[in-house]
Enzyme design. Structure first.
Site, PDB file in Angstrom:
ATOM      1  N   ALA A  38       0.829  -1.208   0.000  1.00  0.00           N
ATOM      2  CA  ALA A  38       0.000   0.000   0.000  1.00  0.00           C
ATOM      3  C   ALA A  38       0.861   1.256   0.000  1.00  0.00           C
ATOM      4  CB  ALA A  38      -0.934  -0.002   1.209  1.00  0.00           C
ATOM      5  N   GLY A  48       1.108   0.563  -5.066  1.00  0.00           N
ATOM      6  CA  GLY A  48      -0.045  -0.282  -4.741  1.00  0.00           C
ATOM      7  C   GLY A  48      -1.333   0.518  -4.699  1.00  0.00           C
ATOM      8  N   PHE A 105      17.876  18.098 -10.593  1.00  0.00           N
ATOM      9  CA  PHE A 105      18.315  16.865  -9.923  1.00  0.00           C
ATOM     10  C   PHE A 105      19.457  16.267 -10.736  1.00  0.00           C
ATOM     11  CE2 PHE A 105      15.833  14.199  -6.668  1.00  0.00           C
ATOM     12  CZ  PHE A 105      15.606  15.272  -5.848  1.00  0.00           C
ATOM     13  N   GLN A 110      21.513   0.867  -5.684  1.00  0.00           N
ATOM     14  CA  GLN A 110      21.935   2.273  -5.667  1.00  0.00           C
ATOM     15  C   GLN A 110      22.432   2.713  -4.291  1.00  0.00           C
ATOM     16  OE1 GLN A 110      19.097   5.841  -6.394  1.00  0.00           O
ATOM     17  NE2 GLN A 110      20.563   5.807  -8.079  1.00  0.00           N
ATOM     18  N   HIS A 121      23.170   6.101  -2.349  1.00  0.00           N
ATOM     19  CA  HIS A 121      22.869   7.530  -2.440  1.00  0.00           C
ATOM     20  C   HIS A 121      24.049   8.309  -1.865  1.00  0.00           C
ATOM     21  CE1 HIS A 121      20.896  11.369  -1.876  1.00  0.00           C
ATOM     22  NE2 HIS A 121      19.841  10.920  -2.534  1.00  0.00           N
ATOM     23  N   LEU A 143      18.536   9.507   5.087  1.00  0.00           N
ATOM     24  CA  LEU A 143      18.763  10.213   3.829  1.00  0.00           C
ATOM     25  C   LEU A 143      18.729  11.735   3.982  1.00  0.00           C
ATOM     26  CD1 LEU A 143      18.890   9.724   0.653  1.00  0.00           C
ATOM     27  CD2 LEU A 143      16.511  10.420   0.692  1.00  0.00           C
ATOM     28  N   GLU A 164      18.674  14.567  -2.409  1.00  0.00           N
ATOM     29  CA  GLU A 164      19.435  15.152  -3.507  1.00  0.00           C
ATOM     30  C   GLU A 164      18.966  16.593  -3.770  1.00  0.00           C
ATOM     31  OE1 GLU A 164      20.362  12.387  -6.605  1.00  0.00           O
ATOM     32  OE2 GLU A 164      19.738  13.803  -8.129  1.00  0.00           O
ATOM     33  N   ARG A 197      24.047   9.677  -9.488  1.00  0.00           N
ATOM     34  CA  ARG A 197      24.313   9.218  -8.121  1.00  0.00           C
ATOM     35  C   ARG A 197      25.450   8.213  -8.035  1.00  0.00           C
ATOM     36  NH1 ARG A 197      18.164   8.555  -5.727  1.00  0.00           N
ATOM     37  NH2 ARG A 197      17.851  10.798  -5.573  1.00  0.00           N
ATOM     38  N   HIS A 199      20.464   2.554  -0.804  1.00  0.00           N
ATOM     39  CA  HIS A 199      19.260   3.370  -0.917  1.00  0.00           C
ATOM     40  C   HIS A 199      18.143   2.746  -1.752  1.00  0.00           C
ATOM     41  CE1 HIS A 199      16.813   6.952  -1.239  1.00  0.00           C
ATOM     42  NE2 HIS A 199      17.027   7.080  -2.535  1.00  0.00           N
ATOM     43  N   GLU A 253       8.901  -0.197  -6.788  1.00  0.00           N
ATOM     44  CA  GLU A 253      10.307  -0.565  -6.568  1.00  0.00           C
ATOM     45  C   GLU A 253      10.548  -2.074  -6.616  1.00  0.00           C
ATOM     46  OE1 GLU A 253      12.225   1.658  -3.452  1.00  0.00           O
ATOM     47  OE2 GLU A 253      14.013   0.377  -3.520  1.00  0.00           O
ATOM     48  N   ARG A 286      19.525   4.577 -11.230  1.00  0.00           N
ATOM     49  CA  ARG A 286      18.286   5.349 -11.290  1.00  0.00           C
ATOM     50  C   ARG A 286      18.576   6.830 -11.122  1.00  0.00           C
ATOM     51  NH1 ARG A 286      14.716   7.557  -7.375  1.00  0.00           N
ATOM     52  NH2 ARG A 286      15.700   6.574  -5.587  1.00  0.00           N
ATOM     53  N   LEU A 303       9.575   7.824  -7.859  1.00  0.00           N
ATOM     54  CA  LEU A 303       8.194   8.202  -7.545  1.00  0.00           C
ATOM     55  C   LEU A 303       7.367   8.210  -8.825  1.00  0.00           C
ATOM     56  CD1 LEU A 303       8.464  11.034  -4.846  1.00  0.00           C
ATOM     57  CD2 LEU A 303       8.023   8.599  -4.531  1.00  0.00           C
TER      58      LEU A 303
HETATM   59  C1  LIG Z   1      14.224   8.016   2.460  1.00  0.00           C
HETATM   60  C2  LIG Z   1      13.839   7.856   1.017  1.00  0.00           C
HETATM   61  C3  LIG Z   1      13.624   8.980   0.230  1.00  0.00           C
HETATM   62  C4  LIG Z   1      13.277   8.837  -1.113  1.00  0.00           C
HETATM   63  N1  LIG Z   1      13.066   9.958  -1.866  1.00  0.00           N
HETATM   64  C5  LIG Z   1      12.688   9.819  -3.164  1.00  0.00           C
HETATM   65  C6  LIG Z   1      12.398  10.965  -3.955  1.00  0.00           C
HETATM   66  O1  LIG Z   1      12.436  12.097  -3.492  1.00  0.00           O
HETATM   67  N2  LIG Z   1      12.059  10.782  -5.257  1.00  0.00           N
HETATM   68  C7  LIG Z   1      11.967   9.530  -5.818  1.00  0.00           C
HETATM   69  O2  LIG Z   1      11.630   9.424  -6.997  1.00  0.00           O
HETATM   70  N3  LIG Z   1      12.215   8.426  -5.066  1.00  0.00           N
HETATM   71  C8  LIG Z   1      12.561   8.547  -3.761  1.00  0.00           C
HETATM   72  N4  LIG Z   1      12.795   7.415  -3.017  1.00  0.00           N
HETATM   73  C9  LIG Z   1      12.459   6.109  -3.581  1.00  0.00           C
HETATM   74  C10 LIG Z   1      10.935   5.932  -3.557  1.00  0.00           C
HETATM   75  O3  LIG Z   1      10.395   6.592  -2.460  1.00  0.00           O
HETATM   76  C11 LIG Z   1      10.525   4.461  -3.486  1.00  0.00           C
HETATM   77  O4  LIG Z   1      11.202   3.722  -4.468  1.00  0.00           O
HETATM   78  C12 LIG Z   1       9.022   4.311  -3.704  1.00  0.00           C
HETATM   79  O5  LIG Z   1       8.303   5.171  -2.868  1.00  0.00           O
HETATM   80  C13 LIG Z   1       8.602   2.863  -3.490  1.00  0.00           C
HETATM   81  O6  LIG Z   1       7.199   2.805  -3.563  1.00  0.00           O
HETATM   82  P1  LIG Z   1       6.452   1.414  -3.662  1.00  0.00           P
HETATM   83  O7  LIG Z   1       5.014   1.740  -3.761  1.00  0.00           O
HETATM   84  O8  LIG Z   1       7.062   0.595  -4.721  1.00  0.00           O
HETATM   85  O9  LIG Z   1       6.785   0.669  -2.272  1.00  0.00           O
HETATM   86  P2  LIG Z   1       6.691   1.140  -0.746  1.00  0.00           P
HETATM   87  O10 LIG Z   1       6.225   2.523  -0.573  1.00  0.00           O
HETATM   88  O11 LIG Z   1       7.988   0.753  -0.127  1.00  0.00           O
HETATM   89  O12 LIG Z   1       5.546   0.211  -0.179  1.00  0.00           O
HETATM   90  C14 LIG Z   1       5.687  -1.187  -0.026  1.00  0.00           C
HETATM   91  C15 LIG Z   1       4.402  -1.755   0.529  1.00  0.00           C
HETATM   92  O13 LIG Z   1       4.462  -3.180   0.513  1.00  0.00           O
HETATM   93  C16 LIG Z   1       3.971  -3.689   1.731  1.00  0.00           C
HETATM   94  N5  LIG Z   1       4.578  -5.007   1.940  1.00  0.00           N
HETATM   95  C17 LIG Z   1       5.868  -5.370   1.725  1.00  0.00           C
HETATM   96  N6  LIG Z   1       6.032  -6.674   2.032  1.00  0.00           N
HETATM   97  C18 LIG Z   1       4.833  -7.136   2.426  1.00  0.00           C
HETATM   98  C19 LIG Z   1       4.367  -8.404   2.880  1.00  0.00           C
HETATM   99  N7  LIG Z   1       5.170  -9.468   2.987  1.00  0.00           N
HETATM  100  N8  LIG Z   1       3.055  -8.521   3.223  1.00  0.00           N
HETATM  101  C20 LIG Z   1       2.233  -7.448   3.144  1.00  0.00           C
HETATM  102  N9  LIG Z   1       2.630  -6.223   2.719  1.00  0.00           N
HETATM  103  C21 LIG Z   1       3.904  -6.085   2.372  1.00  0.00           C
HETATM  104  C22 LIG Z   1       4.354  -2.656   2.750  1.00  0.00           C
HETATM  105  O14 LIG Z   1       3.549  -2.748   3.900  1.00  0.00           O
HETATM  106  C23 LIG Z   1       4.096  -1.359   1.969  1.00  0.00           C
HETATM  107  O15 LIG Z   1       2.742  -1.008   2.055  1.00  0.00           O
HETATM  108  C24 LIG Z   1      13.142   7.547  -1.668  1.00  0.00           C
HETATM  109  C25 LIG Z   1      13.350   6.416  -0.881  1.00  0.00           C
HETATM  110  C26 LIG Z   1      13.713   6.573   0.438  1.00  0.00           C
HETATM  111  C27 LIG Z   1      13.973   5.316   1.247  1.00  0.00           C
END
Ligand SMILES: Cc1cc2nc3c(=O)[nH]c(=O)nc-3n(C[C@H](O)[C@H](O)[C@H](O)COP(=O)(O)OP(=O)(O)OC[C@H]3O[C@@H](n4cnc5c(N)ncnc54)[C@H](O)[C@@H]3O)c2cc1C
Length: 552
Positions: free
Chosen positions: A11, A15, A112, A225, A227, A237, A240, A271, A335, A359, A370, A376
């Site tokens: 979520a 998701g 960036f 990656q 950072h 973090l 950037e 990066r 990262h 991701e 990346r 995002l």
């Molecule tokens: C500190 C930080 C700053 C960042 N800043 C940027 C930025 O400025 N710009 C940019 O483009 N990217 C940035 N990134 C990268 C980017 O934020 C992430 O790659 C992206 O938000 C991942 O989104 P997602 O929806 O794929 O997964 P996530 O947001 O990680 O969500 C994963 C979901 O899966 C669920 N889940 C996982 N395993 C299970 C399981 N076994 N059972 C049930 N649920 C599960 C979790 O509960 C969660 O809801 C940053 C990353 C970090 C760590």
């Protein structure tokens, strides 16, 4: 047994975006091991890229992305992301996302790394927070059913057709089989495979590991990656955006050392490159306690408070330094996962009815490196596409029937873990695994050291078979969840190291001291890792090149 049309695991932004995009009238549910707005997407800081300005173009964005990826990104997917991105940003705004503004009242954009145009839209340095809450509101509005604090253990796959998942209601400790005509994984990254990382503690790559075990290949796992700006010790973090707003990187001599490595792009080179330069400065004795310095003082108090308020608070709280007054010590830190579940540009995998986005997926838009702000965008564009494609698929599936074997197998596994009275605790295993990855699979790699890491991972895998838990209860047993997560980390560590040992070249984040050149003749290809009893089996696949032929 419960059955949904579409079941989304995860979520975060990908998701929730998928759930919101699913066709009206379908029964859509979403599962998350934490409350949706605690997903790691909430921590994203610096922004989201899209060519929304008339002087910019999606083609320029696609070029920067392909080049930044070391030409390993699939250009069909890169084109989709860059072409569809601008409309997605405007839609996010219509849904209520509050982006920072420029003097003309338009959505502001900051420069960036690796980008030829300032195209990163942002909400101060809390972009993820802003976007994730907007998506959650939409999720509520659409009445999507949420399994909150449910942990998914495995995918149910029969004859290469995905039929649902086995999940645990963490609060009650009960296992359930949940059927679905389509399953979308949006489970995020695996940053916690390293001992120090910018990632939330929940980022253990469970989805990638489950897909791998179910027969879907993982792609390009060797590309991790680092950072360039994370805080010493905690690995937290510093966006950037700090360099995008004009921050300098200094060594102990007070020198802006990037001038020596890349006088054009300076601190805003890609990066992978900036991280290597920093590490070189430190290794050659021009660092401070393993760090270099990020100097923001010249930006002035007003700009720092307006554009970078969160990272100021983080620097004060975690290293006792106020960036308005002093430079902040920073170092490269683990990262982001460029690799993941192999999908095409519609998020389809090799298993029918199984999709991946965000991701955890490898589409691949990031290739070997990346660009900041592209992740995002990937979650939003491909989350939406996964929701749309899964909606089309479920109309062709009449019923879902599931055999009892997968459920019984998981039940046995959990019971075995809960019953065992002696054995090792999981803490030391996780620490040893993380330390081996940090020491031997960091920014600079070489065969001998990676082989040491592989030995360690295999040893940890054996010891994992005999772990024992102190908490054998059913109610909110976080030790049990951590044990299952450790299983995921071991799988992924192995695919990362085996892929890295085999790739005898340097490209993007994968830099080999023993093979320092990029080698397009031999290695302009994706690594695919398939799960077998004896560890990952590797195959290779061509990269899709459409309009940008590789240049150095
Ligand atoms: C500190 C930080 C700053 C960042 N800043 C940027 C930025 O400025 N710009 C940019 O483009 N990217 C940035 N990134 C990268 C980017 O934020 C992430 O790659 C992206 O938000 C991942 O989104 P997602 O929806 O794929 O997964 P996530 O947001 O990680 O969500 C994963 C979901 O899966 C669920 N889940 C996982 N395993 C299970 C399981 N076994 N059972 C049930 N649920 C599960 C979790 O509960 C969660 O809801 C940053 C990353 C970090 C760590």
């Amino acid at each position: 047994m419960r059955v949904h049309d579409i079941l989304i695991v995860g979520a975060g932004l990908a998701g929730m975006r998928a759930a919101v995009a699913a066709a009206p009238g379908l029964d859509v549910a979403i599962i998350s091991k934490v409350h949706p707005v605690r997903s790691h997407s909430v921590a994203a800081q610096g922004g989201i890229n899209a060519a929304i300005h008339p002087n910019d173009s999606w083609e320029a964005h696609a070029f920067d992305t392909a080049k930044g990826s070391g030409y390993l990104g699939d250009q069909d997917a890169i084109e989709v992301m860059c072409q569809e991105g601008p409309a997605d940003i405007l839609e996010l705004e219509r849904l209520g996302a509050i982006f920072s503004r420029n003097g003309q009242g338009q959505i502001a954009q900051r420069p960036f790394g690796g980008a030829g145009y300032p195209r990163t839209c942002y909400a101060a340095d809390r972009t993820g927070h802003s976007l994730l809450h907007v998506m959650y509101e939409q999720l509520m509005k659409k009445g999507v059913f949420v399994y909150e604090e449910w942990y998914v253990l495995s995918l149910i796959v029969e004859d290469k057709v995905c039929k649902g998942v086995i999940a645990m209601d963490v609060l009650r400790g009960e296992l359930h089989a949940i059927g679905a005509k389509a399953v979308i994984f949006a489970t995020g990254g695996y940053g916690r495979v390293y001992s120090s990382s910018t990632n939330a503690v929940i980022n253990t790559g469970d989805g990638m590991s489950m897909a791998y075990r179910a027969g879907a290949p993982l792609m390009d796992m060797e590309f991790v990656q680092f950072h360039p700006t994370t805080l010493r010790e905690t690995g937290i973090l510093i966006t950037e955006g700090a360099r995008g707003e004009g921050g300098y990187l200094l060594n102990t001599l007070g020198e802006r050392f990037m001038n020596r490595y890349d006088p054009q792009r300076m601190e805003l080179a890609t990066r992978d490159f900036v991280s290597r330069c920093e590490q070189q400065e430190v290794d050659e004795g021009r660092g401070v306690d393993g760090c270099v310095l990020l100097d923001l003082r010249h930006l002035g108090k007003k700009k720092i408070l307006e554009r970078l308020p969160q990272i100021r608070e983080l620097a004060i709280s975690f290293v006792g330094v106020d960036p308005i007054e002093s430079p902040v010590p920073v170092r490269p830190g683990a990262h982001y996962s460029m690799g993941g579940i192999r999908t095409n540009a519609w998020c389809e995998t090799e298993l029918a009815g199984f999709y991946a986005a965000g991701e955890c997926a490898c589409v691949s838009v990031h290739g070997a490196n990346r660009l900041g702000g592209n992740s995002l965008l990937e979650t939003i564009v491909f989350g939406r596409r996964a929701g749309v494609r899964a909606s089309e698929h479920v109309r062709r599936v009449k019923t879902v029937e599931i055999a009892s074997a997968p459920f019984l197998a998981e039940q046995k596994k959990v019971e075995r873990l809960l019953k065992r009275k002696n054995g090792e605790r999981i803490g030391p295993l996780r620490e040893e695994l993380g330390a081996a990855m940090t020491e031997h699979l960091g920014i600079f790699r070489a065969r001998e050291r990676m082989e040491k890491a592989l030995q360690k991972i295999q040893e940890v895998r054996q010891r994992y078979e005999n772990i024992h838990l102190e908490d054998r209860g059913k109610i909110f047993n976080t030790e049990l969840i951590n044990a299952l997560e450790l299983g995921s980390l071991i799988d992924l560590a192995e695919t990362i190291v085996v892929g890295a040992i085999n790739r005898e070249e340097s490209r993007g984040s994968h830099y080999r001291k023993d093979f320092p050149q990029r080698n397009d003749a031999g290695w302009l290809r994706h690594t695919l890792a398939y799960c077998t009893e004896s560890g990952p089996h590797l195959e290779y696949a061509p990269v899709k090149i459409t309009r940008f032929p590789p240049t150095q």
